[in-house]
Design a protein around this motif. Structure first.
Motif, PDB file in Angstrom:
ATOM      1  N   VAL A   1       0.861  -1.182   0.000  1.00 20.51           N
ATOM      2  CA  VAL A   1       0.000   0.000   0.000  1.00 20.51           C
ATOM      3  C   VAL A   1       0.895   1.229   0.000  1.00 20.51           C
ATOM      4  O   VAL A   1       1.795   1.349   0.836  1.00 20.51           O
ATOM      5  N   ARG A   2       0.688   2.125  -0.925  1.00 22.65           N
ATOM      6  CA  ARG A   2       1.503   3.349  -1.046  1.00 22.65           C
ATOM      7  C   ARG A   2       3.001   3.009  -1.126  1.00 22.65           C
ATOM      8  O   ARG A   2       3.840   3.678  -0.525  1.00 22.65           O
ATOM      9  N   ASP A   3       3.307   1.945  -1.865  1.00 22.93           N
ATOM     10  CA  ASP A   3       4.686   1.487  -2.075  1.00 22.93           C
ATOM     11  C   ASP A   3       5.356   0.992  -0.799  1.00 22.93           C
ATOM     12  O   ASP A   3       6.579   0.852  -0.740  1.00 22.93           O
ATOM     13  N   VAL A   4       4.577   0.727   0.238  1.00 16.74           N
ATOM     14  CA  VAL A   4       5.090   0.128   1.476  1.00 16.74           C
ATOM     15  C   VAL A   4       4.552  -1.293   1.551  1.00 16.74           C
ATOM     16  O   VAL A   4       3.349  -1.521   1.411  1.00 16.74           O
ATOM     17  N   THR A   5       5.444  -2.252   1.770  1.00 14.88           N
ATOM     18  CA  THR A   5       5.059  -3.661   1.778  1.00 14.88           C
ATOM     19  C   THR A   5       5.186  -4.243   3.181  1.00 14.88           C
ATOM     20  O   THR A   5       6.191  -4.037   3.866  1.00 14.88           O
ATOM     21  N   HIS A   6       4.146  -4.980   3.590  1.00 16.97           N
ATOM     22  CA  HIS A   6       4.127  -5.595   4.919  1.00 16.97           C
ATOM     23  C   HIS A   6       3.452  -6.952   4.808  1.00 16.97           C
ATOM     24  O   HIS A   6       2.444  -7.109   4.107  1.00 16.97           O
ATOM     25  N   SER A   7       3.996  -7.953   5.507  1.00 16.35           N
ATOM     26  CA  SER A   7       3.419  -9.288   5.481  1.00 16.35           C
ATOM     27  C   SER A   7       2.167  -9.344   6.362  1.00 16.35           C
ATOM     28  O   SER A   7       2.166  -8.838   7.487  1.00 16.35           O
ATOM     29  N   ILE A   8       1.092  -9.949   5.830  1.00 13.43           N
ATOM     30  CA  ILE A   8      -0.139 -10.096   6.599  1.00 13.43           C
ATOM     31  C   ILE A   8      -0.729 -11.484   6.354  1.00 13.43           C
ATOM     32  O   ILE A   8      -0.341 -12.176   5.406  1.00 13.43           O
ATOM     33  N   GLU A   9      -1.649 -11.861   7.221  1.00  9.85           N
ATOM     34  CA  GLU A   9      -2.404 -13.095   7.048  1.00  9.85           C
ATOM     35  C   GLU A   9      -3.829 -12.754   6.645  1.00  9.85           C
ATOM     36  O   GLU A   9      -4.445 -11.839   7.200  1.00  9.85           O
ATOM     37  N   ILE A  10      -4.322 -13.484   5.650  1.00  8.04           N
ATOM     38  CA  ILE A  10      -5.685 -13.302   5.164  1.00  8.04           C
ATOM     39  C   ILE A  10      -6.462 -14.585   5.416  1.00  8.04           C
ATOM     40  O   ILE A  10      -6.011 -15.674   5.060  1.00  8.04           O
ATOM     41  N   GLN A  11      -7.622 -14.456   6.043  1.00  8.74           N
ATOM     42  CA  GLN A  11      -8.498 -15.608   6.242  1.00  8.74           C
ATOM     43  C   GLN A  11      -9.376 -15.772   5.002  1.00  8.74           C
ATOM     44  O   GLN A  11     -10.055 -14.824   4.598  1.00  8.74           O
ATOM     45  N   LEU A  12      -9.346 -16.966   4.414  1.00  6.91           N
ATOM     46  CA  LEU A  12     -10.041 -17.210   3.153  1.00  6.91           C
ATOM     47  C   LEU A  12     -11.142 -18.254   3.319  1.00  6.91           C
ATOM     48  O   LEU A  12     -10.959 -19.262   4.005  1.00  6.91           O
ATOM     49  N   ASP A  13     -12.274 -18.002   2.674  1.00  6.84           N
ATOM     50  CA  ASP A  13     -13.311 -19.006   2.461  1.00  6.84           C
ATOM     51  C   ASP A  13     -13.376 -19.225   0.950  1.00  6.84           C
ATOM     52  O   ASP A  13     -13.492 -18.257   0.175  1.00  6.84           O
ATOM     53  N   VAL A  14     -13.302 -20.488   0.535  1.00 10.85           N
ATOM     54  CA  VAL A  14     -13.187 -20.809  -0.889  1.00 10.85           C
ATOM     55  C   VAL A  14     -14.218 -21.869  -1.252  1.00 10.85           C
ATOM     56  O   VAL A  14     -14.439 -22.823  -0.487  1.00 10.85           O
ATOM     57  N   GLN A  15     -14.853 -21.719  -2.419  1.00  9.33           N
ATOM     58  CA  GLN A  15     -15.782 -22.738  -2.887  1.00  9.33           C
ATOM     59  C   GLN A  15     -15.848 -22.732  -4.410  1.00  9.33           C
ATOM     60  O   GLN A  15     -15.544 -21.730  -5.063  1.00  9.33           O
ATOM     61  N   ARG A  16     -16.230 -23.863  -4.982  1.00 10.71           N
ATOM     62  CA  ARG A  16     -16.504 -23.940  -6.406  1.00 10.71           C
ATOM     63  C   ARG A  16     -17.828 -23.259  -6.695  1.00 10.71           C
ATOM     64  O   ARG A  16     -18.753 -23.264  -5.869  1.00 10.71           O
ATOM     65  N   SER A  17     -17.936 -22.673  -7.872  1.00 11.03           N
ATOM     66  CA  SER A  17     -19.169 -22.019  -8.297  1.00 11.03           C
ATOM     67  C   SER A  17     -19.288 -22.196  -9.798  1.00 11.03           C
ATOM     68  O   SER A  17     -18.631 -21.496 -10.572  1.00 11.03           O
ATOM     69  N   GLY A  18     -20.091 -23.177 -10.225  1.00 11.11           N
ATOM     70  CA  GLY A  18     -20.154 -23.492 -11.641  1.00 11.11           C
ATOM     71  C   GLY A  18     -18.803 -23.990 -12.128  1.00 11.11           C
ATOM     72  O   GLY A  18     -18.200 -24.872 -11.523  1.00 11.11           O
ATOM     73  N   ASP A  19     -18.315 -23.364 -13.203  1.00 10.31           N
ATOM     74  CA  ASP A  19     -16.982 -23.739 -13.700  1.00 10.31           C
ATOM     75  C   ASP A  19     -15.897 -22.828 -13.155  1.00 10.31           C
ATOM     76  O   ASP A  19     -14.759 -22.847 -13.630  1.00 10.31           O
ATOM     77  N   GLY A  20     -16.231 -22.025 -12.152  1.00  9.36           N
ATOM     78  CA  GLY A  20     -15.257 -21.121 -11.554  1.00  9.36           C
ATOM     79  C   GLY A  20     -15.063 -21.385 -10.070  1.00  9.36           C
ATOM     80  O   GLY A  20     -15.503 -22.393  -9.523  1.00  9.36           O
TER      81      GLY A  20
END
Length: 228
Positions: free
Chosen positions: A168-187
């Motif tokens: 963000v604004r050319d500043v980089t920082h490591s973070i953790e993202i919580q993800l929920d993932v599922q199939r949806s049709g062919d995507g």
């Protein structure tokens, strides 16, 4: 103190009290009536189309498709009253590589110049002194560790944690993202959110007297991925 002076004091105090009531009442009206409740966090569809694609599996390249969204959620105190601000944009691009039931590489880029809330003046502050989008028009999340996707090939949903670099604004920082993932049709659909401290990205939240923004917030996104 003369009677006239006392009347002036009483009138002055009364006017100040009326002004305070107008400000508080106007703020309450804006938060609870005009702007309404903040949008709910971005989340997966509750009834997605059945997964298709036969035995093709998930391996290969996936691209962020139309209908994707990303943005931020932050709490503020506006004239003494709590308020939640949500800004979003549909200008999201990116790609993901899947191999052997893992997401092995990925990057998502958000156009910060088109992030909007329910307030044009707030958006002007966001694009101007806060995010300086004329100099830093995009923010990027880049995956730095593989993410297991075991169970997704049968439809999902699954919940996993992704570790990556947020820039963000050319500043980089490591973070953790919580993800929920599922199939949806062919995507594939991916809903994600992560907490950030603004100071990690040299961002100073506004403190203008009548509005004070918390020093932390949430980045969130809902991605629709299509093959290639």
């Amino acid at each position: 103190m003369s009677l006239l002076t006392r009347r002036r004091v009483v009138i002055g105090v009364g006017s100040l009290a009326a002004l305070v009531l107008i400000v508080i009442g106007g703020t309450y009206l804006y938060i609870n009536v005009i702007s309404g409740d903040a949008p709910e966090p971005l989340a997966l569809e509750t009834s997605p189309p059945p997964a298709t694609g036969g035995d093709a599996g998930l391996d290969g390249a996936w691209t962020v498709a139309g209908g994707s969204e990303a943005g931020y959620r932050v709490d503020e105190v506006l004239n003494g009253q709590d308020n939640t601000v949500v800004g979003r944009t549909s200008d999201v691009t990116g790609q993901l590589t899947v191999a052997g039931d893992e997401a092995t590489a990925g990057e998502v880029t958000v156009d910060m110049t088109t992030v909007t809330t329910d307030s044009g003046s707030r958006d002007g502050q966001f694009r101007g002194p806060i995010m300086q989008t004329d100099q830093f028009p995009t923010s990027t999340f880049t995956l730095t560790s593989p993410v297991p996707l075991t169970g997704l090939d049968s439809g999902g949903p699954i919940s996993v944690t992704a570790t990556g670099d947020l820039t963000v604004r050319d500043v980089t920082h490591s973070i953790e993202i919580q993800l929920d993932v599922q199939r949806s049709g062919d995507g594939v659909q991916v809903a994600g959110s992560g907490e950030i401290q603004f100071s990690d990205f040299d961002v100073s939240p506004p403190d203008l007297g009548f509005v004070k923004v918390e020093d932390h917030g949430t980045v969130e996104f809902l991605l629709t991925l299509s093959r290639g």
